[in-house]
Design a protein around this motif. Structure first.
Motif, PDB file in Angstrom:
ATOM      1  N   LEU A  22       0.822  -1.204   0.000  1.00 50.36           N
ATOM      2  CA  LEU A  22       0.000   0.000   0.000  1.00 50.36           C
ATOM      3  C   LEU A  22       0.860   1.259   0.000  1.00 50.36           C
ATOM      4  N   GLN A  26       1.272   4.222  -2.950  1.00 50.14           N
ATOM      5  CA  GLN A  26       0.938   5.597  -2.571  1.00 50.14           C
ATOM      6  C   GLN A  26       2.145   6.512  -2.797  1.00 50.14           C
ATOM      7  N   PRO A  38      -7.622   3.737  -5.647  1.00 52.65           N
ATOM      8  CA  PRO A  38      -7.470   2.283  -5.788  1.00 52.65           C
ATOM      9  C   PRO A  38      -8.772   1.587  -6.145  1.00 52.65           C
ATOM     10  N   GLN A  52      -6.768   2.302   2.764  1.00 51.51           N
ATOM     11  CA  GLN A  52      -6.161   2.922   1.590  1.00 51.51           C
ATOM     12  C   GLN A  52      -6.368   4.433   1.601  1.00 51.51           C
ATOM     13  N   ILE A 236      -2.584  -4.206  -3.771  1.00 52.08           N
ATOM     14  CA  ILE A 236      -2.703  -4.334  -2.322  1.00 52.08           C
ATOM     15  C   ILE A 236      -2.208  -5.693  -1.831  1.00 52.08           C
TER      16      ILE A 236
END
Length: 366
Positions: A22, A26, A38, A52, A236
């Motif tokens: 994650l 990002q 996402p 998220q 993820i």
């Protein structure tokens, strides 16, 4: 609760690896100066969607109206439904949901535009629309350039609608033969999108969003200046397909915990997880090609060779014993349909269960 206390088959996520995945995506979005939105169809789990957003995502993407309804009920308020919404039943649901959250939907035909305009013309707030552009995936979407301009003009003139921008999905990157080809697919797709956005702007049409995204491309390729948003989903967890692209299974967070239930021959090992626990999904070609029906965690060259409804089968390695009652973790070929088979995901850290997240949008495909 220990992992040993979980009955099988069960869906596990290594929390540390998931968090690293994650944060990695990002950070990539932040470096490129784009929004990360996402695609939560991968996990269909509001708790993970909220995580998220906590880490910096600008809202979420969903594939289905039913997923959006679940996410709004759970407190998510900025959602792009990356799909065409068709039919009076769904349009009524969409109108009801749009009164509760900031929504956007996709169109690739005047038929959809007219139906949405009729539904939203009398609403207090217009519905945001993104035009679906086919940059090579050969699924939905209009062709880049003039066809997008014609549809964008129609959206801009329609009552009750607001043109937010354009979006595409580089799904054909999964079938590219190697990493260099994945990078080329992504570059060409972005160039087509940027050129199309420029055409719209030349004709006085606002393009707030140029949205792209497929996990393979975003794992190995650069985001071009001018793109405003990315929409990866599988990042993820990653899965066997993405691992084949990366050349390692170390970043795969998702596994299916299974039990050895039968050893009918010295070579044959039978697990309590079949199609109903893993899906029979395979990728037949390209850099994301999968072999068999899942990979044994820690043994990247050992694959499930056969699946039936309730059983998975692999061939034992020479000198390696698997006894009835032993536990085995399988890295699935494709995370998204695998998650949809379970009621919950167990978050695991150092052999202990630290979370049990309900997959509240499981089965919400309407």
């Amino acid at each position: 609760m220990r992992v040993e206390d979980i009955d099988t088959p069960a869906l596990l996520v290594d929390v540390a690896i998931m968090e690293e995945n994650l944060r990695w995506m990002q950070a990539k979005a932040d470096r490129a100066g784009v929004k990360l939105r996402p695609h939560t169809k991968t996990h269909r789990t509001p708790a993970l969607a909220r995580r998220q957003v906590e880490l910096g995502a600008h809202g979420i993407t969903v594939a289905k109206l039913g997923e959006a309804e679940v996410m709004v009920e759970a407190g998510l308020s900025d959602i792009f439904i990356a799909n065409e919404i068709v039919g009076p039943l769904k349009l009524t649901r969409l109108r009801r949901l749009a009164r509760r959250a900031r929504l956007a939907v996709a169109v690739d035909s005047p038929v959809q535009v007219h139906a949405l305009a009729e539904t939203f013309a009398s609403e207090a707030e217009p519905l945001d629309v993104l035009i679906d552009v086919d940059t090579g995936d050969a699924r939905t979407g209009v062709q880049p350039g003039q066809p997008v301009l014609e549809l964008a003009r129609l959206v801009s003139a329609a009552p009750g609608l607001r043109l937010r921008g354009i979006y595409t999905h580089e799904g054909h990157s999964y079938g590219a033969p190697d990493v260099a080809a994945v990078q080329a697919v992504f570059r060409r797709s972005q160039e087509d999108m940027l050129a199309t956005a420029a055409l719209l702007r030349q004709h006085g049409l606002p393009v707030e969003e140029i949205s792209v995204g497929a996990t393979p491309a975003l794992l190995v390729a650069d985001i071009l200046p001018g793109i405003t948003e990315i929409r990866p989903g599988t990042y993820i967890f990653l899965d066997a397909a993405q691992a084949n692209l990366l050349g390692t299974y170390a970043r795969c967070a998702l596994t299916v915990l299974t039990t050895v239930t039968s050893r009918p021959t010295p070579e044959r090992v039978v697990l309590d997880a079949g199609v109903k626990a893993l899906t029979a999904f395979v990728r037949g070609a390209g850099v994301c090609q999968t072999h068999g029906y899942g990979v044994l965690k820690g043994l990247p060259h050992l694959h499930l060779e056969k699946l039936s409804d309730e059983h998975g089968v692999f061939t034992a390695l020479p000198g390696r014993a698997w006894a009835i009652g032993d536990r085995v973790e399988i890295i699935p070929n494709h995370a998204c349909p695998t998650c949809n088979l379970y009621d919950r995901i167990y978050g695991v850290r150092d052999g202990r269960v630290v979370n049990a997240w309900p997959i509240l949008a499981r089965g919400e495909s309407r």
